[in-house]
Design a protein around this motif. Structure first.
Motif, PDB file in Angstrom:
ATOM      1  N   ALA A 237      46.157  -0.424  18.583  1.00 17.37           N
ATOM      2  CA  ALA A 237      46.968   0.468  17.756  1.00 17.37           C
ATOM      3  C   ALA A 237      46.589   0.343  16.282  1.00 17.37           C
ATOM      4  CB  ALA A 237      48.451   0.164  17.952  1.00 17.37           C
ATOM      5  N   LEU A 238      46.366  -0.892  15.834  1.00 16.58           N
ATOM      6  CA  LEU A 238      45.951  -1.107  14.444  1.00 16.58           C
ATOM      7  C   LEU A 238      44.565  -0.531  14.184  1.00 16.58           C
ATOM      8  CD1 LEU A 238      47.275  -4.728  13.868  1.00 16.58           C
ATOM      9  CD2 LEU A 238      47.980  -2.689  12.603  1.00 16.58           C
ATOM     10  N   MET A 239      43.663  -0.648  15.163  1.00 14.55           N
ATOM     11  CA  MET A 239      42.336  -0.061  15.008  1.00 14.55           C
ATOM     12  C   MET A 239      42.426   1.451  14.860  1.00 14.55           C
ATOM     13  SD  MET A 239      40.257  -2.376  17.815  1.00 14.55           S
ATOM     14  CE  MET A 239      38.690  -1.526  17.688  1.00 14.55           C
ATOM     15  N   LEU A 240      43.316   2.072  15.643  1.00 15.14           N
ATOM     16  CA  LEU A 240      43.448   3.525  15.583  1.00 15.14           C
ATOM     17  C   LEU A 240      44.008   3.986  14.241  1.00 15.14           C
ATOM     18  CD1 LEU A 240      43.280   6.238  17.178  1.00 15.14           C
ATOM     19  CD2 LEU A 240      45.675   5.869  17.779  1.00 15.14           C
ATOM     20  N   THR A 241      45.013   3.268  13.726  1.00 20.68           N
ATOM     21  CA  THR A 241      45.693   3.716  12.520  1.00 20.68           C
ATOM     22  C   THR A 241      45.085   3.185  11.225  1.00 20.68           C
ATOM     23  OG1 THR A 241      47.297   1.890  12.695  1.00 20.68           O
ATOM     24  CG2 THR A 241      47.897   3.995  13.717  1.00 20.68           C
ATOM     25  N   PHE A 253      42.069  11.975  14.041  1.00 24.80           N
ATOM     26  CA  PHE A 253      42.145  13.412  14.299  1.00 24.80           C
ATOM     27  C   PHE A 253      40.890  13.916  14.992  1.00 24.80           C
ATOM     28  CE2 PHE A 253      41.429  17.826  13.035  1.00 24.80           C
ATOM     29  CZ  PHE A 253      42.672  18.413  13.287  1.00 24.80           C
ATOM     30  N   ARG A 254      39.720  13.459  14.510  1.00 23.99           N
ATOM     31  CA  ARG A 254      38.446  13.950  15.043  1.00 23.99           C
ATOM     32  C   ARG A 254      38.065  13.299  16.365  1.00 23.99           C
ATOM     33  NH1 ARG A 254      34.195  12.373  10.880  1.00 23.99           N
ATOM     34  NH2 ARG A 254      32.824  13.122  12.567  1.00 23.99           N
ATOM     35  N   VAL A 255      38.285  11.992  16.475  1.00 26.32           N
ATOM     36  CA  VAL A 255      37.734  11.219  17.585  1.00 26.32           C
ATOM     37  C   VAL A 255      38.810  10.818  18.597  1.00 26.32           C
ATOM     38  CG1 VAL A 255      36.333   9.219  18.215  1.00 26.32           C
ATOM     39  CG2 VAL A 255      35.932  10.383  16.042  1.00 26.32           C
ATOM     40  N   GLY A 256      39.939  10.309  18.095  1.00 26.47           N
ATOM     41  CA  GLY A 256      41.064  10.033  18.968  1.00 26.47           C
ATOM     42  C   GLY A 256      40.974   8.781  19.811  1.00 26.47           C
ATOM     43  N   ASP A 295      30.121  10.634  13.777  1.00 24.12           N
ATOM     44  CA  ASP A 295      29.767  11.875  14.478  1.00 24.12           C
ATOM     45  C   ASP A 295      29.438  11.606  15.944  1.00 24.12           C
ATOM     46  OD1 ASP A 295      30.147  13.253  12.141  1.00 24.12           O
ATOM     47  OD2 ASP A 295      28.017  13.571  11.704  1.00 24.12           O
ATOM     48  N   ALA A 296      28.740  10.502  16.198  1.00 25.16           N
ATOM     49  CA  ALA A 296      28.385  10.156  17.577  1.00 25.16           C
ATOM     50  C   ALA A 296      29.630   9.904  18.415  1.00 25.16           C
ATOM     51  CB  ALA A 296      27.479   8.923  17.583  1.00 25.16           C
ATOM     52  N   LEU A 297      30.599   9.206  17.852  1.00 22.88           N
ATOM     53  CA  LEU A 297      31.822   8.916  18.598  1.00 22.88           C
ATOM     54  C   LEU A 297      32.645  10.178  18.825  1.00 22.88           C
ATOM     55  CD1 LEU A 297      32.769   5.525  16.934  1.00 22.88           C
ATOM     56  CD2 LEU A 297      32.092   5.876  19.312  1.00 22.88           C
ATOM     57  N   GLU A 298      32.636  11.076  17.859  1.00 23.03           N
ATOM     58  CA  GLU A 298      33.331  12.350  18.061  1.00 23.03           C
ATOM     59  C   GLU A 298      32.689  13.135  19.200  1.00 23.03           C
ATOM     60  OE1 GLU A 298      34.812  16.325  15.610  1.00 23.03           O
ATOM     61  OE2 GLU A 298      33.375  14.950  14.673  1.00 23.03           O
ATOM     62  N   MET A 299      31.367  13.203  19.212  1.00 24.77           N
ATOM     63  CA  MET A 299      30.661  13.915  20.274  1.00 24.77           C
ATOM     64  C   MET A 299      30.913  13.272  21.635  1.00 24.77           C
ATOM     65  SD  MET A 299      27.116  14.373  18.107  1.00 24.77           S
ATOM     66  CE  MET A 299      26.133  15.162  19.379  1.00 24.77           C
ATOM     67  N   LEU A 300      30.863  11.942  21.683  1.00 23.80           N
ATOM     68  CA  LEU A 300      31.060  11.228  22.938  1.00 23.80           C
ATOM     69  C   LEU A 300      32.475  11.420  23.467  1.00 23.80           C
ATOM     70  CD1 LEU A 300      29.757   9.244  24.991  1.00 23.80           C
ATOM     71  CD2 LEU A 300      30.651   7.378  23.566  1.00 23.80           C
ATOM     72  N   SER A 301      33.463  11.291  22.583  1.00 24.22           N
ATOM     73  CA  SER A 301      34.849  11.437  22.994  1.00 24.22           C
ATOM     74  C   SER A 301      35.135  12.834  23.533  1.00 24.22           C
ATOM     75  CB  SER A 301      35.774  11.138  21.802  1.00 24.22           C
ATOM     76  OG  SER A 301      37.133  11.352  22.135  1.00 24.22           O
ATOM     77  N   ARG A 302      34.585  13.841  22.865  1.00 25.93           N
ATOM     78  CA  ARG A 302      34.806  15.229  23.303  1.00 25.93           C
ATOM     79  C   ARG A 302      34.147  15.492  24.658  1.00 25.93           C
ATOM     80  NH1 ARG A 302      36.538  19.148  19.651  1.00 25.93           N
ATOM     81  NH2 ARG A 302      36.887  18.405  17.519  1.00 25.93           N
ATOM     82  N   ARG A 303      32.906  15.069  24.800  1.00 27.41           N
ATOM     83  CA  ARG A 303      32.164  15.388  26.023  1.00 27.41           C
ATOM     84  C   ARG A 303      32.674  14.622  27.242  1.00 27.41           C
ATOM     85  NH1 ARG A 303      25.834  16.023  24.017  1.00 27.41           N
ATOM     86  NH2 ARG A 303      26.280  17.299  22.171  1.00 27.41           N
ATOM     87  N   MET A 304      33.178  13.393  27.003  1.00 27.15           N
ATOM     88  CA  MET A 304      33.669  12.590  28.123  1.00 27.15           C
ATOM     89  C   MET A 304      35.182  12.739  28.329  1.00 27.15           C
ATOM     90  SD  MET A 304      30.912  11.298  29.293  1.00 27.15           S
ATOM     91  CE  MET A 304      31.665  10.248  30.536  1.00 27.15           C
ATOM     92  N   GLY A 305      35.859  13.443  27.420  1.00 27.68           N
ATOM     93  CA  GLY A 305      37.316  13.580  27.528  1.00 27.68           C
ATOM     94  C   GLY A 305      38.036  12.271  27.324  1.00 27.68           C
ATOM     95  N   TRP A 306      37.576  11.490  26.345  1.00 27.66           N
ATOM     96  CA  TRP A 306      38.062  10.119  26.186  1.00 27.66           C
ATOM     97  C   TRP A 306      39.132   9.934  25.108  1.00 27.66           C
ATOM     98  CZ3 TRP A 306      33.044   6.672  26.666  1.00 27.66           C
ATOM     99  CH2 TRP A 306      32.765   6.472  28.026  1.00 27.66           C
ATOM    100  N   VAL A 308      42.525   9.258  23.420  1.00 26.55           N
ATOM    101  CA  VAL A 308      43.764   8.677  23.944  1.00 26.55           C
ATOM    102  C   VAL A 308      44.909   9.679  23.916  1.00 26.55           C
ATOM    103  CG1 VAL A 308      43.130   6.316  23.305  1.00 26.55           C
ATOM    104  CG2 VAL A 308      44.447   7.710  21.693  1.00 26.55           C
ATOM    105  N   PHE A 309      44.707  10.804  23.267  1.00 30.93           N
ATOM    106  CA  PHE A 309      45.729  11.836  23.181  1.00 30.93           C
ATOM    107  C   PHE A 309      45.602  12.885  24.286  1.00 30.93           C
ATOM    108  CE2 PHE A 309      44.908  10.354  18.780  1.00 30.93           C
ATOM    109  CZ  PHE A 309      46.109   9.700  18.585  1.00 30.93           C
TER     110      PHE A 309
END
Length: 311
Positions: A237-241, A253-256, A295-306, A308-309
Motif C-alpha cells: 500500500a505504501l509503495m502504491l501511494t 493512475f497510469r500503471v495501477g 512506460d514499460a510498466l504501464e504497457m505491461l500492466s495494460r496488456r496483461m490486465g494487471w 490492482v484496480f
C-alpha cells in the motif's frame, strides 16, 4: 512456467522502447551515476516459482538507490513493529524526495518512509546501536535470502560518491536529530544510508527479491514466511501511494500497481498473487523516476490486465 503471452509481451515492450529517443536525464548530481549510459533498458518478471521473462539489459547490475528503502523498511518493521509509525508517517509527500521545508513543517516527523528523511529514520532503526558495517551486513544478508543470490553487493564507488555530495541528506539527518528523531550519531546513520542506496543488483535479482511482497509475505522458494501477509499488504500500500515521490499519484493512475523507484533508474513493482517485476533505464523524469521504466510498466500492466484496480 511463464505464459507465452507474458514472454511475448515483455519482448515487444523492450523492442518498442529500444527505439525511444526521449529517455530522460541520468542522476548527474551523483558523480558515479552521471556517467551511466542512458541507452540501457532491462526488464525481468518473476513468478512464484522463480520462472523469468526477461528482455534487454536484465543481467546488468545497477545502483538500486531508493528501491532499497522497501527492503530496509521490511527489516525495520521486523525490529520494532508498528511503533515505527510514531517516528515516520504513511502519507504521500506531494513534495520532492529530499524536501527540507516539508520536514520543518512536519516538526521532524517525515511524511513517509520512502522520502529521504523517512528513509534516514528507517536506517536509524536498523542501526539499533550497532556499527554501520553490522547494519549493512544485515541488509545484504536479507537481500541474499529473498533473492536467492549471494552475489548482490554494495558498490563502494557509488557510496563514496554519495558521501562526497550528500549535503542535503546531511542537512535532513541533522534536522531529524535536532527534533530527537535520530537516536544514533548522524554520521553513522548517513554512512548506513549512503551504502544501502549503493547496493547493486540486476533486474533479474531485483525481481526475485520482490517476490515475498507479491506472494503474501512468503519466500516462494522455501515456503517460509518473510513477513506476515498483513504486513506485506501494508508495504505494498505504501509503495502504491508513496513509491514515486511527488509522481506517485500519476504512476498509480497510469500503471495501477505497487512500485518503488530509485534515481539509479530502477523500479521494483509488485502484482499481488501474480508476479514481481523489475525494470531499469537510467534516464529520469523531473520527479526522479525512470522514464522508460515507468512506460514499460504501464504497457505491461495494460496488456496483461494487471492493475490492482481491475482489468
Amino acid at each position: 512456467m511463464m505464459s507465452e503471452k507474458l514472454a511475448e509481451t515483455v519482448a515487444e515492450i523492450a523492442a518498442t522502447l529500444s527505439a525511444r529517443a526521449d529517455r530522460g536525464r541520468v542522476a548527474d548530481y551523483i558523480p558515479e551515476l552521471a556517467g551511466v549510459d542512458p541507452g540501457q533498458f532491462g526488464i525481468a518478471v518473476a513468478d512464484a516459482g522463480g520462472h523469468m521473462a526477461t528482455a534487454g539489459d536484465a543481467a546488468t547490475p545497477f545502483s538500486i538507490q531508493s528501491v532499497s528503502k522497501v527492503f530496509a523498511l521490511t527489516l525495520a518493521l521486523g525490529k520494532i513493529g508498528d511503533s515505527i509509525w510514531h517516528r515516520v508517517g504513511r502519507e504521500p509527500s506531494g513534495n520532492a524526495f529530499n524536501s527540507i521545508t516539508q520536514l520543518e513543517y512536519e516538526k521532524g516527523i517525515p511524511r513517509n518512509p520512502f522520502i529521504n528523511a523517512g528513509a534516514l529514520v528507517v536506517s536509524d532503526v536498523i542501526l539499533s546501536g550497532h556499527t554501520p558495517k553490522v547494519a549493512l551486513g544485515e541488509v545484504l544478508r536479507f537481500l541474499h535470502f529473498v533473492a536467492d543470490d549471494e552475489t548482490i553487493f554494495i558498490d563502494d564507488k557509488v557510496a563514496r560518491s554519495e558521501e562526497a555530495t550528500g549535503f542535503r541528506n546531511a542537512a535532513l539527518a541533522n534536522y531529524l536529530r535536532a527534533f530527537g528523531n535520530l537516536k544514533n550519531p548522524v554520521e553513522m546513520v548517513l554512512g548506513t544510508y549512503f551504502h544501502q542506496c549503493a547496493i547493486a543488483m540486476t533486474c533479474r535479482q531485483l525481481a526475485m527479491a520482490g517476490r515475498y511482497l507479491a506472494f503474501g509475505g512468503r519466500h516462494p522458494t522455501s515456503g517460509g514466511g518473510v513477513v506476515s501477509s498483513d504486513r506485506a499488504k501494508r508495504i505494498n500500500a505504501l509503495m502504491l501511494t508513496c513509491g514515486h515521490y511527488d509522481g506517485s499519484g500519476d504512476f498509480a493512475f497510469r500503471v495501477g500497481i505497487p512500485a518503488k523507484s530509485g534515481v539509479g533508474g530502477g523500479i521494483l513493482a509488485v502484482v499481488p498473487g501474480k508476479a514481481s517485476i523489475a525494470v531499469w533505464s537510467p534516464g529520469l523524469d523531473a520527479q526522479g523516476n525512470s522514464v522508460l521504466g515507468s512506460d514499460a510498466l504501464e504497457m505491461l500492466s495494460r496488456r496483461m490486465g494487471w492493475s490492482v484496480f481491475g482489468d
